[in-house]
Design a protein around this motif. Structure first.
Motif, PDB file in Angstrom:
ATOM      1  N   HIS A 164       0.830  -1.185  -0.226  1.00  0.00           N
ATOM      2  CA  HIS A 164      -0.019   0.245  -0.009  1.00  0.00           C
ATOM      3  C   HIS A 164       0.939   1.065  -0.001  1.00  0.00           C
ATOM      4  O   HIS A 164       1.637   1.476   0.771  1.00  0.00           O
ATOM      5  N   HIS A 165       0.745   1.899  -0.955  1.00  0.00           N
ATOM      6  CA  HIS A 165       1.724   3.319  -1.269  1.00  0.00           C
ATOM      7  C   HIS A 165       1.562   4.115   0.129  1.00  0.00           C
ATOM      8  O   HIS A 165       2.827   4.686   0.381  1.00  0.00           O
ATOM      9  N   MET A 166       0.344   4.321   0.530  1.00  0.00           N
ATOM     10  CA  MET A 166       0.391   5.335   1.949  1.00  0.00           C
ATOM     11  C   MET A 166       1.175   4.761   3.124  1.00  0.00           C
ATOM     12  O   MET A 166       1.791   5.372   3.941  1.00  0.00           O
ATOM     13  N   ALA A 168       3.695   2.519   2.824  1.00  0.00           N
ATOM     14  CA  ALA A 168       4.934   2.914   2.395  1.00  0.00           C
ATOM     15  C   ALA A 168       5.568   4.162   2.471  1.00  0.00           C
ATOM     16  O   ALA A 168       6.915   4.393   2.942  1.00  0.00           O
ATOM     17  N   HIS A 169       4.839   5.292   2.231  1.00  0.00           N
ATOM     18  CA  HIS A 169       5.419   6.523   2.739  1.00  0.00           C
ATOM     19  C   HIS A 169       5.623   6.761   4.136  1.00  0.00           C
ATOM     20  O   HIS A 169       6.714   7.132   4.835  1.00  0.00           O
ATOM     21  N   VAL A 170       4.774   6.070   5.091  1.00  0.00           N
ATOM     22  CA  VAL A 170       5.129   5.959   6.516  1.00  0.00           C
ATOM     23  C   VAL A 170       6.503   5.316   6.854  1.00  0.00           C
ATOM     24  O   VAL A 170       7.305   5.854   7.539  1.00  0.00           O
ATOM     25  N   VAL A 189       1.932  13.573   4.171  1.00  0.00           N
ATOM     26  CA  VAL A 189       1.389  14.689   3.369  1.00  0.00           C
ATOM     27  C   VAL A 189       1.886  14.542   1.877  1.00  0.00           C
ATOM     28  O   VAL A 189       2.961  14.493   1.639  1.00  0.00           O
ATOM     29  N   SER A 190       0.721  14.244   0.926  1.00  0.00           N
ATOM     30  CA  SER A 190       1.208  14.052  -0.322  1.00  0.00           C
ATOM     31  C   SER A 190       0.381  14.670  -1.209  1.00  0.00           C
ATOM     32  O   SER A 190      -0.511  15.533  -0.991  1.00  0.00           O
ATOM     33  N   GLY A 191       0.403  14.434  -2.779  1.00  0.00           N
ATOM     34  CA  GLY A 191      -0.586  15.141  -3.462  1.00  0.00           C
ATOM     35  C   GLY A 191      -1.940  14.700  -3.499  1.00  0.00           C
ATOM     36  O   GLY A 191      -2.880  15.579  -3.727  1.00  0.00           O
ATOM     37  N   THR A 356       9.361  12.262  -1.781  1.00  0.00           N
ATOM     38  CA  THR A 356       8.486  11.954  -2.995  1.00  0.00           C
ATOM     39  C   THR A 356       8.313  10.578  -3.306  1.00  0.00           C
ATOM     40  O   THR A 356       9.059  10.029  -2.941  1.00  0.00           O
ATOM     41  N   ASP A 357       7.488  10.272  -4.256  1.00  0.00           N
ATOM     42  CA  ASP A 357       7.149   8.821  -4.578  1.00  0.00           C
ATOM     43  C   ASP A 357       8.672   8.226  -5.098  1.00  0.00           C
ATOM     44  O   ASP A 357       9.383   8.752  -5.973  1.00  0.00           O
ATOM     45  N   ASN A 358       8.797   6.987  -4.550  1.00  0.00           N
ATOM     46  CA  ASN A 358      10.048   6.282  -4.659  1.00  0.00           C
ATOM     47  C   ASN A 358       9.694   4.745  -4.529  1.00  0.00           C
ATOM     48  O   ASN A 358       8.859   4.370  -3.493  1.00  0.00           O
TER      49      ASN A 358
END
Ligand code: KG4
Ligand code: ZN
Length: 388
Positions: A164-166, A168-170, A189-191, A356-358
């Motif tokens: 899950h992308h969100m 993964a951000h965490v 906090v993303s787009g 940012t996305d990676n």
């Protein structure tokens, strides 16, 4: 919405007769990947009984949820490479065009994975699992990464891990030292999203606050658009804000109860202020660009930090992180550190390339899923929706 058939989908270039035997690939790019240079990677060693043993867990991760095509190799939780291809094609349209994003992913995915393997000095044959972003995102973009990952998993006979992308951000906060201790709070906090997440453990993440309308990144990008700046405007607002007075203009702040956010009122407030001023002075924006950027940025950061502070008070947790594209914002990074000093928090911010996305963040999340044995079947479909 597009959906895969629930049966296993086999890419045309993998001949069916080879599915259950040694994999022979007819597609030149995949043949190049899989074909497979059989040299032993340094991580491999010969065990006492003479057989080859791999001592480490290597994961190849793919991120393709929006307009960045990225691939990363991670070995035992250590990121060895993180290649990101950003799609410049959208700039001229003032936002991401989904169809163009999908096409660019198709063009980028092979060279990006190739570069990630080379940078990590890894052969595909030494990879233990293939991870990909399953949700949320643009469905056409997600499909490219998902289908490629599934094809690799099938061809190499290696497990597949859906991320899950969100989340993964965490977990980008766990990539490098210093790492937060559990439980910790993360302002993501993303787009497309704005969330306060309570992380109990790497795979136990609880959303305790989120936006009820626009995301913080959208507030940056839409305000930038009104100021005549190109997409994505967030980084430009950040740049110009450094030369402006943050108190020059005052914009409306929402009064939302609890830990939820709202940014649509700010957007309207910026629009009405600009319309009023430009009526009197057509050069208003040009003459006040730096102050306007600084004031918009200040307001967004103030809205975010107020709620983050409330979350620390409600939970008693003082390990505090930020994540997502907007966490690259220099003003937010400074604000987090200042709040940390003032309120005795321990603060954590990922390196820029992990904000940012990676794919590195997909890889680190996949590593924890690998340890937990949380694998996906080949019938899994990507989804645009954000629930987890
Ligand atoms: O996480 P991300 O790369 O993609 C999504 O998952 O959405 O976030 C992209 C967002 C965009 O809105 C972009 O303008 C914003 O992050 N952003 C920034 C900065 N760098 C990226 N916003 C403010 N300041 C920055 N330096
Ligand atoms: Zn993102």
């Amino acid at each position: 919405m597009l959906k895969f058939a629930s049966s296993i989908s086999v890419p045309a270039y993998i001949s069916k007769q080879n599915l259950f035997g040694p994999t022979v690939l007819s597609h030149p790019s995949l043949a190049y990947f899989c074909g497979v240079n059989n040299s032993i990677h340094p991580e491999e060693k010969v065990s006492g009984n003479g057989s080859l043993e791999k001592s480490k867990t290597a994961i190849l991760a793919i991120e393709s949820s929006c307009d960045e095509t990225s691939a990363s190799v991670c070995v035992d939780g250590k990121i060895l490479s993180n290649i990101i291809a950003t799609q410049a094609v959208h700039e001229q349209y003032g936002g991401v065009v989904p169809e163009l994003a999908s096409r660019a992913h198709i063009q980028n995915i092979v060279p990006v994975i190739d570069a990630a393997l080379s940078a990590a000095n890894y052969q595909l044959s030494a990879i233990d699992a293939i991870a990909f972003t399953q949700a949320p995102g643009l469905i056409g973009s997600l499909l490219v990464g998902a289908q490629f990952a599934k094809s690799l998993s099938l061809a190499l006979d290696k497990p597949l891990i859906a991320v899950h992308h969100m989340q993964a951000h965490v977990l980008a906060n766990l990539i490098a030292e210093p790492r937060p201790a559990f439980p910790f709070l993360c302002l993501t906090v993303s787009g497309g999203h704005t969330q306060i997440v309570l992380a109990h453990s790497p795979l136990q993440l609880e959303i305790i606050g989120e936006t009820i309308d626009d995301a913080a990144g959208e507030a940056f990008d839409k305000s930038a658009k009104m100021l005549g700046l190109p997409y994505p405007g967030g980084p430009l607002i950040d740049k110009y804000a450094k030369q402006g007075n943050a108190k020059a203009f005052k914009f409306a702040e929402p009064q939302i109860p609890g830990l939820n956010f709202s940014f649509s009122g700010l957007k309207t407030s910026v629009l009405y202020s600009l319309q009023k001023e430009v009526k009197n002075n057509p050069a208003f924006i040009e003459e006040n660009l730096y102050d306007l950027c600084a004031s918009v940025q200040y307001t967004i950061i103030h809205i975010l930090m107020k709620k983050l502070k409330k979350a620390t008070e409600q939970t008693g947790i003082k390990q505090v992180c930020i994540a997502g594209g907007v966490s690259a914002n220099s003003g937010l990074r400074i604000a987090l550190k200042e709040y940390g000093i003032k309120y005795n928090w321990q603060t954590f911010i990922p390196a820029f390339e992990y904000c940012t996305d990676n794919a590195a963040m997909i890889a680190i999340t996949a590593y924890y899923k690998y340890l937990a044995g949380d694998f996906a079947g080949l019938s899994i479909s990507p989804t645009a929706r954000a629930e987890w």
